[in-house]
Write a protein that holds these residues in place. Structure first.
Motif, PDB file in Angstrom:
ATOM      1  N   LEU A  89       0.854  -1.324  -0.185  1.00  0.00           N
ATOM      2  CA  LEU A  89       0.481   0.002   0.413  1.00  0.00           C
ATOM      3  C   LEU A  89       0.633   0.870  -0.099  1.00  0.00           C
ATOM      4  O   LEU A  89       0.266   1.717  -1.141  1.00  0.00           O
ATOM      5  N   LEU A  90       1.551   1.147   0.986  1.00  0.00           N
ATOM      6  CA  LEU A  90       2.927   1.979   0.768  1.00  0.00           C
ATOM      7  C   LEU A  90       3.617   2.485  -0.349  1.00  0.00           C
ATOM      8  O   LEU A  90       3.642   3.354  -1.086  1.00  0.00           O
ATOM      9  N   GLY A  91       3.845   1.604  -1.079  1.00  0.00           N
ATOM     10  CA  GLY A  91       4.809   1.815  -2.524  1.00  0.00           C
ATOM     11  C   GLY A  91       4.230   2.137  -3.369  1.00  0.00           C
ATOM     12  O   GLY A  91       4.097   3.049  -4.222  1.00  0.00           O
ATOM     13  N   LEU A  92       2.455   2.128  -3.218  1.00  0.00           N
ATOM     14  CA  LEU A  92       1.247   2.228  -4.391  1.00  0.00           C
ATOM     15  C   LEU A  92       1.179   3.700  -4.642  1.00  0.00           C
ATOM     16  O   LEU A  92       1.545   4.636  -5.295  1.00  0.00           O
ATOM     17  N   VAL A  93       0.886   4.065  -3.221  1.00  0.00           N
ATOM     18  CA  VAL A  93       1.207   5.758  -2.824  1.00  0.00           C
ATOM     19  C   VAL A  93       2.321   6.353  -3.438  1.00  0.00           C
ATOM     20  O   VAL A  93       2.021   7.225  -3.294  1.00  0.00           O
ATOM     21  N   HIS A  94       3.550   5.360  -2.570  1.00  0.00           N
ATOM     22  CA  HIS A  94       4.928   6.801  -3.925  1.00  0.00           C
ATOM     23  C   HIS A  94       4.646   6.747  -4.880  1.00  0.00           C
ATOM     24  O   HIS A  94       5.064   7.873  -5.373  1.00  0.00           O
ATOM     25  N   GLU A  95       4.180   5.684  -5.427  1.00  0.00           N
ATOM     26  CA  GLU A  95       4.545   5.613  -6.933  1.00  0.00           C
ATOM     27  C   GLU A  95       3.899   6.611  -7.261  1.00  0.00           C
ATOM     28  O   GLU A  95       4.294   7.167  -8.682  1.00  0.00           O
ATOM     29  N   HIS A  96       2.696   7.078  -6.187  1.00  0.00           N
ATOM     30  CA  HIS A  96       1.435   7.758  -7.426  1.00  0.00           C
ATOM     31  C   HIS A  96       2.018   9.510  -6.823  1.00  0.00           C
ATOM     32  O   HIS A  96       1.328   9.663  -7.042  1.00  0.00           O
ATOM     33  N   GLY A  97       3.469   9.121  -6.382  1.00  0.00           N
ATOM     34  CA  GLY A  97       3.727  10.741  -6.031  1.00  0.00           C
ATOM     35  C   GLY A  97       2.880  11.439  -4.918  1.00  0.00           C
ATOM     36  O   GLY A  97       2.883  12.290  -4.917  1.00  0.00           O
ATOM     37  N   ARG A  98       1.953  10.422  -4.239  1.00  0.00           N
ATOM     38  CA  ARG A  98       1.125  10.515  -3.173  1.00  0.00           C
ATOM     39  C   ARG A  98       2.297  10.690  -1.840  1.00  0.00           C
ATOM     40  O   ARG A  98       1.332  10.912  -0.341  1.00  0.00           O
ATOM     41  N   ASP A 140       3.679  12.292   0.961  1.00  0.00           N
ATOM     42  CA  ASP A 140       5.366  13.606   0.802  1.00  0.00           C
ATOM     43  C   ASP A 140       4.908  13.479   2.423  1.00  0.00           C
ATOM     44  O   ASP A 140       4.233  13.018   3.254  1.00  0.00           O
ATOM     45  N   ASP A 141       5.944  14.414   2.167  1.00  0.00           N
ATOM     46  CA  ASP A 141       6.019  14.796   3.870  1.00  0.00           C
ATOM     47  C   ASP A 141       4.945  15.434   5.148  1.00  0.00           C
ATOM     48  O   ASP A 141       4.911  14.543   6.011  1.00  0.00           O
ATOM     49  N   GLU A 142       3.532  15.965   4.117  1.00  0.00           N
ATOM     50  CA  GLU A 142       2.642  16.254   5.165  1.00  0.00           C
ATOM     51  C   GLU A 142       1.747  15.066   5.037  1.00  0.00           C
ATOM     52  O   GLU A 142       0.583  14.429   6.030  1.00  0.00           O
ATOM     53  N   VAL A 143       1.470  13.947   3.926  1.00  0.00           N
ATOM     54  CA  VAL A 143       0.810  12.269   4.283  1.00  0.00           C
ATOM     55  C   VAL A 143       1.750  11.252   5.391  1.00  0.00           C
ATOM     56  O   VAL A 143       1.334  11.055   6.540  1.00  0.00           O
ATOM     57  N   LEU A 144       3.032  11.552   5.377  1.00  0.00           N
ATOM     58  CA  LEU A 144       3.690  11.181   6.004  1.00  0.00           C
ATOM     59  C   LEU A 144       3.590  11.594   7.803  1.00  0.00           C
ATOM     60  O   LEU A 144       4.011  10.127   8.535  1.00  0.00           O
ATOM     61  N   ALA A 145       3.663  12.581   7.933  1.00  0.00           N
ATOM     62  CA  ALA A 145       3.513  13.175   8.917  1.00  0.00           C
ATOM     63  C   ALA A 145       2.263  12.442   9.846  1.00  0.00           C
ATOM     64  O   ALA A 145       1.880  12.288  10.814  1.00  0.00           O
ATOM     65  N   ALA A 146       1.102  12.660   9.395  1.00  0.00           N
ATOM     66  CA  ALA A 146      -0.014  11.725   9.442  1.00  0.00           C
ATOM     67  C   ALA A 146       0.554  11.237   9.798  1.00  0.00           C
ATOM     68  O   ALA A 146      -0.599   9.901  10.628  1.00  0.00           O
ATOM     69  N   LEU A 147       0.770   9.774   8.867  1.00  0.00           N
ATOM     70  CA  LEU A 147       0.692   8.087   9.385  1.00  0.00           C
ATOM     71  C   LEU A 147       1.657   8.260  10.045  1.00  0.00           C
ATOM     72  O   LEU A 147       0.275   6.936  11.598  1.00  0.00           O
TER      73      LEU A 147
END
Length: 320
Positions: free
Chosen positions: A61-70, A72-79
């Motif tokens: 799941l994380l790999g797919l989100v990364h491949e689609h450029g989503r 980012d730092d904001e998403v990582l901080a939220a996770l």
């Protein structure tokens, strides 16, 4: 033999439920031992297989989100800020932040408490085998807090943020270095191995108790409450929260009615509590030191802030 079933209402659905899920899994595995060693081994294997299965899914799941450029730092901080998601990522080695970053964030959460004692803590690094090395800075300036309470405040924060570490070591400041003050407390007595018990029964150790709504206390506000049968006074000076036993060191009465005020001629951000009974003055930021009589002080209690949750460390009763 009666069989144990789990209804839909018992599935993990909210924060309170998932926090107890790990304990429930351990209980069920232990109960399976009643069927013999083979039954227990099968239960443990089942948990491992399910964990690996979901871990692989999370990684993909994380790999797919990364491949689609989503990713980012904001998403990582939220996770990382979500307790449930962060816990799952930690279990599978997928947490977006390294152990040093997480330990530093944990130390940041307890710095307001250490600062109230005139001290601080510095992260020197984490070894390859998972040992965290810290350096204590500042001094207690006559602080009455016990080393056990300070140990609990720092160790609990670090353990929650980085459960994979194997120990904590403290480096004392170099003798005569920079002319600075000594360590907060005796280094040898401050930390033990991370996974040792925090305190033995009846040894006067401390435990954490969450205080609902304390994070919403307004600057200049005071709140009185009871934690583990101990009366507590909490107050906020600027953005910093402080907690003390609700007990005047001079007249030995409650501080009910006391409000923090700026000391005459003091700097901005000062906070002084005056006992309504005997009118003794206590400096909030100097761990409750009495301004009127040397040797007297309030008894400070550590606070640990984890998002909207604020917990206070309360001493356990000492057995006779």
């Amino acid at each position: 033999m009666a069989q144990e079933t789990v209804s839909a209402q018992e599935t993990v659905s909210g924060p309170a439920d998932w926090r107890a899920a790990g304990d429930r899994i351990d209980t069920l595995i232990a109960a399976s031992a009643a069927g013999g060693a083979v039954a227990r081994e099968r239960s443990e294997e089942l948990v491992r297989l399910v964990t690996d299965f979901y871990g692989a899914g999370l990684e993909r799941l994380l790999g797919l989100v990364h491949e689609h450029g989503r990713l980012d730092d904001e998403v990582l901080a939220a996770l990382a800020a979500d307790d449930l998601v962060a816990s799952l990522l930690l279990v599978h080695g997928l947490h977006p932040y390294g152990v040093e970053t997480r330990v530093e964030e944990a130390l940041e959460s307890v710095r307001p408490y250490l600062g109230s004692h005139g001290g601080d803590v510095e992260l020197l690094g984490v070894t390859a085998d998972g040992v965290v090395t810290l350096r204590l800075l500042g001094s207690c300036d006559g602080c009455p807090s016990s080393s056990a309470t300070l140990k609990l405040a720092v160790r609990s924060a670090v353990e929650a943020a980085a459960p994979e570490i194997t120990g904590i070591e403290v480096e004392a400041p170099a003798a005569g270095g920079a002319g600075g003050p000594g360590p907060l407390v005796t280094v040898d007595s401050l930390f033990s191995r991370l996974h040792e018990a925090a305190s033995a029964p009846g040894d006067g150790g401390s435990s954490w108790e969450a205080v609902p709504g304390l994070d919403a206390l307004e600057p200049g506000g005071v709140r009185h409450f009871t934690a583990s049968a101990i009366p507590v006074l909490a107050c906020r000076i600027g953005s910093d929260l402080f907690a003390f036993r609700d007990w005047c060191a001079r007249c030995e009465r409650s501080l009910e009615g006391a409000v923090p005020a700026r000391r005459l001629g003091g700097a901005s951000g000062d906070g002084v509590l005056r006992c309504p009974g005997c009118r003794a003055h206590y400096d909030v930021r100097r761990a409750g030191a009495c301004l009127d009589e040397d040797g007297l002080h309030l008894d400070p209690l550590p606070l640990l802030v984890d998002g909207p949750t604020v917990s206070v460390a309360v001493p356990a009763p000492v057995s006779a």
